[in-house]
Structures are given as C-alpha cells and as structure tokens.
Scaffold this active site. Structure first.
Site, PDB file in Angstrom:
ATOM      1  CB  CYS A  17    -103.872 -74.291  40.641  1.00 59.73           C
ATOM      2  SG  CYS A  17    -105.198 -74.588  41.894  1.00 59.73           S
ATOM      3  CG  HIS A  46    -115.971 -77.716  43.566  1.00 61.32           C
ATOM      4  ND1 HIS A  46    -116.364 -76.451  43.241  1.00 61.32           N
ATOM      5  CD2 HIS A  46    -116.481 -77.703  44.935  1.00 61.32           C
ATOM      6  CE1 HIS A  46    -117.145 -75.809  44.093  1.00 61.32           C
ATOM      7  NE2 HIS A  46    -117.132 -76.358  45.228  1.00 61.32           N
ATOM      8  CG  HIS A 129    -118.483 -71.048  42.090  1.00 61.85           C
ATOM      9  ND1 HIS A 129    -117.477 -70.604  42.914  1.00 61.85           N
ATOM     10  CD2 HIS A 129    -118.074 -71.992  41.630  1.00 61.85           C
ATOM     11  CE1 HIS A 129    -116.550 -71.654  42.702  1.00 61.85           C
ATOM     12  NE2 HIS A 129    -116.999 -72.337  41.981  1.00 61.85           N
ATOM     13  CD  GLU A 131    -113.265 -67.345  43.343  1.00 65.88           C
ATOM     14  OE1 GLU A 131    -113.042 -68.485  42.716  1.00 65.88           O
ATOM     15  OE2 GLU A 131    -112.921 -66.232  42.794  1.00 65.88           O
ATOM     16  CB  THR A 170    -109.992 -66.789  40.738  1.00 67.43           C
ATOM     17  OG1 THR A 170    -110.550 -67.853  41.613  1.00 67.43           O
ATOM     18  CG2 THR A 170    -109.623 -65.696  41.744  1.00 67.43           C
ATOM     19  CB  CYS A 200    -106.113 -67.437  39.297  1.00 67.52           C
ATOM     20  SG  CYS A 200    -106.569 -69.126  39.025  1.00 67.52           S
ATOM     21  CB  SER A 228    -114.550 -78.367  38.817  1.00 68.62           C
ATOM     22  OG  SER A 228    -113.506 -77.571  38.293  1.00 68.62           O
ATOM     23  CB  SER A 229    -116.160 -72.386  38.509  1.00 64.28           C
ATOM     24  OG  SER A 229    -116.002 -71.377  37.453  1.00 64.28           O
ATOM     25  CG  ASN A 230    -110.766 -74.944  37.020  1.00 61.98           C
ATOM     26  OD1 ASN A 230    -109.980 -75.680  36.605  1.00 61.98           O
ATOM     27  ND2 ASN A 230    -110.864 -74.765  38.493  1.00 61.98           N
TER      28      ASN A 230
HETATM   29  S1  SF4 Z   1    -107.762 -69.103  42.310  1.00 59.52           S
HETATM   30 FE1  SF4 Z   1    -108.655 -71.242  42.419  1.00 59.52          FE
HETATM   31  S2  SF4 Z   1    -107.845 -71.867  40.575  1.00 59.52           S
HETATM   32 FE2  SF4 Z   1    -106.613 -70.171  40.840  1.00 59.52          FE
HETATM   33  S3  SF4 Z   1    -104.868 -70.886  41.860  1.00 59.52           S
HETATM   34 FE3  SF4 Z   1    -106.266 -70.301  43.612  1.00 59.52          FE
HETATM   35  S4  SF4 Z   1    -107.375 -72.399  44.102  1.00 59.52           S
HETATM   36 FE4  SF4 Z   1    -106.343 -72.495  41.971  1.00 59.52          FE
END
Ligand code: SF4
Length: 316
Positions: A17, A46, A129, A131, A170, A200, A228-230
């Site tokens: 991203c 991550h 986490h 974040e 996010t 996000c 990695s959460s996502n």
């Molecule tokens: S919040 Fe995290 S997953 Fe979303 S654009 Fe930013 S770095 Fe990428």
C-alpha cells in the site's frame, strides 16, 4: 507426467500500500543521506523479507529508543508510535524521521482532537499491536479504553456515557468492525466517531477483492507475515466469504501442498506489507506443479501515493 490444470485467481489490489511503500523509501533515503547505520524502531513494516533486505543495506532494527545511540538517525515504523517516543528522541537531540503512515497519523490527530474537546476515547483495535499502542499513546496512559470485540463493549467502564468518542485501528476486518461500532452506538447513543471507521483504503480494498475471489476458489493463499494484522484479516475474510481453505504464507516454501491436494482453483492475495516479488515466487511454485491459467479478480484500482518527509528530500 503431465501437469494438472489449475485456475489461479489473482486478487487486485493486493500487496504493498502507499504507507508501506513510503516507509520503505524513508529507510532507503535515510541510508543514502546519512549512511549506515540508520536505526529503525520496530520492523519498519511487518515483513521479514523487507526487513532483511534493509538490514543488508545497513538498517539496524531495535524495539526501543533506549537501544539507539544519540548520534545516529532513528526512524519510527509505519505503525506509529506513542507521543512519548519522539519526545524522548527530541530530548536526546537525536535526528529522527517518523515513517508513521499518514492515515495512522490522521487517527492520532482525531484522538487528540476528541480528547481536547473533553471526550473520553475508546479505541477499537488489537491489544499489543504496535499501531494500537501508538494510537493509545497519543493520550496519557489509561485515558484510552480498548475494545477488541462486540463482547468487550458490554463491559467497558466509561466516565460519562454522554462524553465519548471512538477511533479504530486502520487494518481491522471491515465487517467485524461494523458490528463493534454498532454495539458501541447501541450502548452509548451519544458516542462520536468517524463517518464509518478509520480502516484505511488499502485494508478495505484488499478485503473487497478477497470477498469477490473467495467463492470461486477451492483454496486461497495470503502472502504475508504472521504478525501482519491486515494479512491475518485477509485469511479470515477469505474463510467467511466461502473459501474452504485459506492459509497465510510468508514464502513459497511455506505452502502446505498436501492441504491443496485435488484443488482445481486457487486464489492468491497478499497483505499490505508483502512485496510483489514474493507473490511472483508463490505463483512460480504453482506453475512448477500445475498447468496454470491466471485470472485477475480486480475490484478497485489504487493510485494513492504519500510524500516522504521534507528532511529526506533536502540534500545532506
Ligand atoms: S494505514 Fe497501514 S495498511 Fe493502510 S495505507 Fe497506511 S500503512 Fe498501508
């Protein structure tokens, strides 16, 4: 022996991203500008492959600022840091660059704004986490309440139910978060929050692509790191959307081929911190074993780009 046919669905968007791309660029540009070593507090993103590559170029990864010398630059990871971290770096007169994704910084600003307006903050996120730690750390310790599940909402102990606001991590599951936000609004009708949540664009788009792809697939692989959460959310989304088998792999070597026995269709996606080269490696591993036909499942086109901080755009 002739290879069995396999339709390989490739999710788009997938992988890097804009926030991850920017964070990696920041470390590379810092190494160019100041030379090695450059210290990085926490994995910049991550992904072991990315971190190992930067380490080879002279980045030193540490978990705390205390491990960094005063006279070398330090970079804060894309996940964001508590306010105390840049404050401590400034006190030590260190050169520091904040690689926090601008979409995470936006959540930090939201949390501060609500607190300035006298609202108590609730954060929807995963305990521990980085974040979540960074966002909660924008306010004094104990000021932000954390909820991870719908069940947590019933037990959260607030100061004044009329003076509340929420923010979210996010990289959460969009669908799970809608349920938690609904539970918060039901219990605390006056709660203030973002229009939907703070998830996000990249997290949302990758989950949408998986939802479209999963019902077509006998199995699905998510290329990404176990922390990695996502990426982990993509595995869950794939399962919920009807794919009978979803697995998280860091590299092609992690693929459990026995679990894929008898499949005729396969989905591949990647978390926001996984580079395309690892996805290509996984696709090649399938080509080595199957007669592969690739089909793209594209649900969005992304053209987001974030600038690196000015200090790195200026000459040394
Ligand atoms: S919040 Fe995290 S997953 Fe979303 S654009 Fe930013 S770095 Fe990428």
């Amino acid at each position: 022996m002739s290879k069995m046919p396999l339709t390989l669905y490739l999710a788009a968007p997938r992988g890097f991203c804009a926030g991850v791309d920017r964070a990696i660029k920041i470390v590379e540009m810092a190494l160019d500008k100041w030379g090695a070593p450059v210290f990085v507090r926490h994995e910049i993103v991550h992904n072991k492959f990315v971190v190992d590559g930067l380490r080879d170029k002279g980045a030193v990864f540490v978990e705390t600022l205390d491990e960094c010398p005063d006279d070398r630059p330090v970079i804060f990871s894309a996940h964001g840091v508590p306010k105390a971290v840049p404050a401590a770096a400034a006190k030590r007169e260190m050169v520091y660059v904040d690689a926090t994704c601008p979409l995470v910084s936006k959540v930090h600003i939201e949390a501060q704004r609500h607190a300035d307006n006298g609202l108590q903050m609730i954060m929807i996120g995963h305990a521990g986490h980085p974040e979540t730690v960074g966002t909660m750390g924008q306010l004094p310790e104990g000021d932000v309440l954390l909820v991870e599940t719908v069940e947590d909402v019933a037990h959260v102990d607030v100061r004044d139910p009329e003076r509340l606001a929420f923010v979210t991590q996010t990289t959460l599951s969009v669908d799970d978060t809608i349920d938690i936000v609904e539970a918060l609004k039901t219990r605390f009708p006056a709660i203030v929050g973002p229009h939907k949540e703070d998830i996000c664009y990249a997290t949302t788009n990758r989950q949408e692509a998986v939802k479209a792809m999963a019902p077509k697939c006998d199995a699905m692989l998510v290329v990404g790191a176990p922390n990695s959460s996502n990426s982990k959310r993509l595995v869950e989304v794939g399962t919920k959307a009807g794919c009978p088998y979803s697995q998280l792999v860091q590299r092609a070597a992690d693929i459990d081929w026995r679990a894929l026995d008898g499949i005729t269709s396969m989905g591949i996606t990647a978390g926001a911190s996984a580079p395309e080269v690892l996805i290509e490696e996984v696709i090649q591993a399938f080509r080595d074993r199957y007669e592969v036909t690739v089909e793209m499942v594209e649900t969005a086109v992304e053209n987001v780009e974030f600038k690196v901080p000015r200090v790195l755009r200026e000459p040394a």
